[in-house]
Motif scaffolding. Structure first.
Motif, PDB file in Angstrom:
ATOM      1  N   ILE A 157      -4.533   2.697 -17.764  1.00  0.00           N
ATOM      2  CA  ILE A 157      -3.370   2.325 -16.890  1.00  0.00           C
ATOM      3  C   ILE A 157      -3.651   2.632 -15.396  1.00  0.00           C
ATOM      4  CG2 ILE A 157      -1.062   3.457 -16.357  1.00  0.00           C
ATOM      5  CD1 ILE A 157      -0.540   3.337 -19.509  1.00  0.00           C
ATOM      6  N   GLY A 158      -4.190   3.911 -15.129  1.00  0.00           N
ATOM      7  CA  GLY A 158      -4.426   4.164 -13.748  1.00  0.00           C
ATOM      8  C   GLY A 158      -5.720   3.249 -13.101  1.00  0.00           C
ATOM      9  N   ALA A 159      -6.794   2.845 -13.962  1.00  0.00           N
ATOM     10  CA  ALA A 159      -7.540   1.976 -13.407  1.00  0.00           C
ATOM     11  C   ALA A 159      -7.047   0.662 -13.264  1.00  0.00           C
ATOM     12  CB  ALA A 159      -8.872   1.996 -14.055  1.00  0.00           C
ATOM     13  N   LEU A 160      -6.318   0.227 -14.215  1.00  0.00           N
ATOM     14  CA  LEU A 160      -5.715  -1.196 -13.668  1.00  0.00           C
ATOM     15  C   LEU A 160      -4.808  -1.295 -12.654  1.00  0.00           C
ATOM     16  CD1 LEU A 160      -5.455  -4.023 -15.036  1.00  0.00           C
ATOM     17  CD2 LEU A 160      -3.231  -3.201 -16.310  1.00  0.00           C
ATOM     18  N   LEU A 161      -4.239  -0.135 -12.403  1.00  0.00           N
ATOM     19  CA  LEU A 161      -3.252  -0.120 -11.089  1.00  0.00           C
ATOM     20  C   LEU A 161      -3.553   0.728 -10.156  1.00  0.00           C
ATOM     21  CD1 LEU A 161       0.239   0.578 -13.492  1.00  0.00           C
ATOM     22  CD2 LEU A 161      -0.750  -1.654 -12.374  1.00  0.00           C
ATOM     23  N   HIS A 162      -4.909   0.849  -9.832  1.00  0.00           N
ATOM     24  CA  HIS A 162      -5.405   1.752  -9.054  1.00  0.00           C
ATOM     25  C   HIS A 162      -5.341   1.154  -7.611  1.00  0.00           C
ATOM     26  CE1 HIS A 162      -8.737  -1.104  -9.005  1.00  0.00           C
ATOM     27  NE2 HIS A 162      -9.109  -0.766  -7.904  1.00  0.00           N
ATOM     28  N   ASP A 163      -5.262  -0.103  -7.163  1.00  0.00           N
ATOM     29  CA  ASP A 163      -4.733  -0.832  -5.975  1.00  0.00           C
ATOM     30  C   ASP A 163      -3.343  -1.345  -5.872  1.00  0.00           C
ATOM     31  OD1 ASP A 163      -7.182  -0.530  -4.682  1.00  0.00           O
ATOM     32  OD2 ASP A 163      -7.815  -2.358  -5.269  1.00  0.00           O
ATOM     33  N   ILE A 164      -2.545  -0.702  -6.789  1.00  0.00           N
ATOM     34  CA  ILE A 164      -0.974  -1.164  -6.546  1.00  0.00           C
ATOM     35  C   ILE A 164      -0.302  -0.817  -5.097  1.00  0.00           C
ATOM     36  CG2 ILE A 164      -0.018   1.052  -7.654  1.00  0.00           C
ATOM     37  CD1 ILE A 164       1.867  -0.779  -9.231  1.00  0.00           C
ATOM     38  N   GLY A 165      -0.894   0.284  -4.572  1.00  0.00           N
ATOM     39  CA  GLY A 165      -0.411   0.574  -3.112  1.00  0.00           C
ATOM     40  C   GLY A 165      -0.742  -0.267  -2.109  1.00  0.00           C
ATOM     41  N   LYS A 166      -1.666  -1.244  -2.449  1.00  0.00           N
ATOM     42  CA  LYS A 166      -1.915  -2.426  -1.348  1.00  0.00           C
ATOM     43  C   LYS A 166      -0.778  -3.294  -1.071  1.00  0.00           C
ATOM     44  CE  LYS A 166      -6.965  -2.087  -1.447  1.00  0.00           C
ATOM     45  NZ  LYS A 166      -8.152  -2.862  -1.561  1.00  0.00           N
ATOM     46  N   ILE A 167       0.089  -3.359  -2.245  1.00  0.00           N
ATOM     47  CA  ILE A 167       1.223  -4.499  -2.132  1.00  0.00           C
ATOM     48  C   ILE A 167       2.162  -4.042  -1.155  1.00  0.00           C
ATOM     49  CG2 ILE A 167       2.892  -5.710  -3.785  1.00  0.00           C
ATOM     50  CD1 ILE A 167      -0.058  -5.916  -4.273  1.00  0.00           C
ATOM     51  N   ASN A 168       2.487  -4.829  -0.290  1.00  0.00           N
ATOM     52  CA  ASN A 168       3.499  -4.812   0.911  1.00  0.00           C
ATOM     53  C   ASN A 168       3.011  -3.605   1.831  1.00  0.00           C
ATOM     54  OD1 ASN A 168       5.183  -6.727  -0.259  1.00  0.00           O
ATOM     55  ND2 ASN A 168       6.342  -5.240  -1.375  1.00  0.00           N
ATOM     56  N   ALA A 169       1.565  -3.416   1.782  1.00  0.00           N
ATOM     57  CA  ALA A 169       1.151  -2.384   2.839  1.00  0.00           C
ATOM     58  C   ALA A 169       0.706  -3.032   4.147  1.00  0.00           C
ATOM     59  CB  ALA A 169       0.042  -1.733   2.016  1.00  0.00           C
ATOM     60  N   PRO A 170       0.712  -2.369   5.093  1.00  0.00           N
ATOM     61  CA  PRO A 170       0.114  -3.000   6.383  1.00  0.00           C
ATOM     62  C   PRO A 170      -1.560  -2.895   6.028  1.00  0.00           C
ATOM     63  CG  PRO A 170       0.749  -0.700   6.798  1.00  0.00           C
ATOM     64  CD  PRO A 170       1.466  -1.102   5.336  1.00  0.00           C
ATOM     65  N   GLU A 171      -2.057  -3.922   6.840  1.00  0.00           N
ATOM     66  CA  GLU A 171      -3.602  -3.974   6.678  1.00  0.00           C
ATOM     67  C   GLU A 171      -4.354  -2.648   6.991  1.00  0.00           C
ATOM     68  OE1 GLU A 171      -7.008  -7.199   8.283  1.00  0.00           O
ATOM     69  OE2 GLU A 171      -4.999  -7.608   8.599  1.00  0.00           O
ATOM     70  N   LEU A 172      -4.006  -2.210   7.758  1.00  0.00           N
ATOM     71  CA  LEU A 172      -4.805  -0.921   8.348  1.00  0.00           C
ATOM     72  C   LEU A 172      -3.953   0.387   8.034  1.00  0.00           C
ATOM     73  CD1 LEU A 172      -6.069  -1.601  12.042  1.00  0.00           C
ATOM     74  CD2 LEU A 172      -7.352  -1.774   9.611  1.00  0.00           C
ATOM     75  N   GLN A 173      -4.340   1.356   6.973  1.00  0.00           N
ATOM     76  CA  GLN A 173      -3.621   2.414   6.528  1.00  0.00           C
ATOM     77  C   GLN A 173      -4.347   3.416   6.806  1.00  0.00           C
ATOM     78  OE1 GLN A 173      -1.955   1.219   2.491  1.00  0.00           O
ATOM     79  NE2 GLN A 173      -3.253  -0.511   2.748  1.00  0.00           N
ATOM     80  N   GLU A 174      -3.674   4.584   7.298  1.00  0.00           N
ATOM     81  CA  GLU A 174      -4.052   6.078   7.471  1.00  0.00           C
ATOM     82  C   GLU A 174      -3.424   7.181   7.084  1.00  0.00           C
ATOM     83  OE1 GLU A 174      -5.364   6.435  11.547  1.00  0.00           O
ATOM     84  OE2 GLU A 174      -6.859   4.915  11.459  1.00  0.00           O
ATOM     85  N   GLY A 175      -3.789   8.160   6.739  1.00  0.00           N
ATOM     86  CA  GLY A 175      -2.856   9.353   6.323  1.00  0.00           C
ATOM     87  C   GLY A 175      -2.259   8.925   5.039  1.00  0.00           C
ATOM     88  N   ARG A 176      -0.863   9.277   5.417  1.00  0.00           N
ATOM     89  CA  ARG A 176       0.169   9.246   4.295  1.00  0.00           C
ATOM     90  C   ARG A 176       0.278   7.682   4.014  1.00  0.00           C
ATOM     91  NH1 ARG A 176       2.449  13.611   1.767  1.00  0.00           N
ATOM     92  NH2 ARG A 176       4.035  12.521   0.934  1.00  0.00           N
ATOM     93  N   TYR A 177      -0.025   6.738   4.953  1.00  0.00           N
ATOM     94  CA  TYR A 177       0.149   5.475   4.835  1.00  0.00           C
ATOM     95  C   TYR A 177      -0.978   4.687   3.973  1.00  0.00           C
ATOM     96  CZ  TYR A 177       4.085   6.142   7.842  1.00  0.00           C
ATOM     97  OH  TYR A 177       5.002   6.514   8.513  1.00  0.00           O
ATOM     98  N   HIS A 178      -1.978   5.462   3.907  1.00  0.00           N
ATOM     99  CA  HIS A 178      -3.149   4.854   3.111  1.00  0.00           C
ATOM    100  C   HIS A 178      -2.557   4.150   1.500  1.00  0.00           C
ATOM    101  CE1 HIS A 178      -6.898   4.796   1.036  1.00  0.00           C
ATOM    102  NE2 HIS A 178      -7.379   4.955   2.013  1.00  0.00           N
ATOM    103  N   HIS A 179      -3.231   3.364   1.097  1.00  0.00           N
ATOM    104  CA  HIS A 179      -2.782   2.731  -0.230  1.00  0.00           C
ATOM    105  C   HIS A 179      -2.978   3.676  -1.177  1.00  0.00           C
ATOM    106  CE1 HIS A 179      -7.178   1.569  -0.800  1.00  0.00           C
ATOM    107  NE2 HIS A 179      -6.813   1.391  -2.110  1.00  0.00           N
ATOM    108  N   ALA A 180      -3.764   4.363  -1.229  1.00  0.00           N
ATOM    109  CA  ALA A 180      -4.023   5.570  -2.458  1.00  0.00           C
ATOM    110  C   ALA A 180      -2.546   6.472  -2.242  1.00  0.00           C
ATOM    111  CB  ALA A 180      -5.394   6.421  -2.225  1.00  0.00           C
TER     112      ALA A 180
END
Length: 340
Positions: A157-180
């Protein structure tokens, strides 16, 4: 079938593998004769390589860990889940869990099959195929490392959804805005899932030497699930990275990963990963050290770097004889280069 660069495809050639759309439906079916319009469309949607039906290699297939029906189910479920998030809704956690169960069942049935990532990616389906591949490879590694079924489900489940934080995220992400971070915050709220699954999304960009993101965790603080997913994620990304003007072939990607052992990637996990992947997948054209050229037609589970190569002797453009060279038996021969 034979793997061919899209620029070398000619009208009238026959497609050797089905191409899926972003929602899991069939975009082009195996066996269809390619037209000028189809070839142009494939180029436009980002396809760089395709499998074609070659009469000299018609018997060559890629033994798959996952069936086409399961692939369609996973791609469709990922599409539906991510579309829900894009529209500001929640995704169906139960449906995702059931899809993961289907994937796990086939991984367990086909755990002796070497991984050959042969699905054709387009700009629309790439994210979903990536998630599916990372999940499938992570589960195989976890299985080899002795994880039990509960642990495998958490990992999958974790591996399948590992990039779920990229949805609706700004292109450049840092700190607590990182897609992780974003993925972790989203998944930790799903009570149906283990918190460890959320940590896969949180930690899959951490590196064992402490130079990763988003928190720079040292290796001993990174969960095993995340270490496994990081290896699978790195491999799949290297196969699609066009920063050098072309995607890496599997043997090139694995060489890069060898160099990351003990720094970016966990050494013990990488050792297990190397046991599940085919270095030279079926259908790839290669040149041997004796200067003969051929196509990889078979694999050895214990010797992924020593496949079976079919060499075709020709008189002009006419094939006159075929010879299969098993590199596991011909120990003085090796693959000098990949010609795709």
């Amino acid at each position: 079938m034979k793997l061919v660069d899209i620029e070398a495809i000619e009208p009238g050639q026959t497609l050797g593998r089905t191409i899926f759309s972003a929602n899991g439906t069939v975009l082009l079916s195996i066996g269809v004769q390619l037209t000028v319009f189809m070839i142009s469309t494939l180029k436009r949607i980002g396809v760089t390589m395709v499998y074609i039906d070659d009469p000299l290699f018609r018997d060559v297939t890629n033994e798959e860990v996952l069936s086409d029906s399961t692939k369609r189910a996973v791609i469709q479920q990922m599409s539906e889940s991510f579309d829900a998030l894009r529209s500001g809704k929640t995704f169906n956690t139960k449906a995702v869990s059931m899809t993961v169960d289907q994937l796990l069942d086939e991984v367990l049935q086909n755990q002796s099959v070497l991984v050959q990532l042969s699905d054709i990616r387009t700009e629309d389906n790439a994210m979903y195929i990536h998630a599916m591949n990372v999940c499938m490879m992570s589960t195989l590694v976890g299985l080899n490392m002795g994880l039990n079924m509960i642990q495998l489900k958490e990992l999958a489940i974790g591996a399948l959804l590992h990039d779920i934080g990229k949805i609706n995220a700004p292109e450049l992400q840092e700190g607590r805005y990182h897609h992780a971070w974003r993925g972790f915050e989203l998944l930790k709220m799903k009570r149906e899932y283990s918190l460890l699954s959320a940590h896969v999304a949180f930690q899959h960009h951490e590196k064992v030497d402490g130079t990763g993101t988003p928190r720079g965790l040292p290796g001993e603080e990174i969960h095993l699930y995340a270490k496994i997913t990081a290896v699978a994620n790195t491999y799949d990304n290297l196969l699609t990275d066009l920063s050098e003007g072309r995607r890496l072939m599997p043997h090139e990607a694995l060489e890069r990963m060898h160099a990351m052992s003990g720094t970016a990637l966990e050494r013990d996990v990488l050792v297990e990963f190397l046991r599940i992947v085919s270095v030279y997948p079926n259908g790839i054209s290669v040149r041997l050290s004796n200067r003969q050229t051929g196509v990889v037609v078979g694999q050895h589970r214990g010797l992924p770097g020593r496949p079976i190569v079919r060499v075709i002797d020709k008189d002009g453009d006419t094939a006159v004889a075929a010879q299969e060279i098993d590199l596991a038996q011909h120990t003085t021969l090796f693959i000098d280069s990949v010609l795709v």
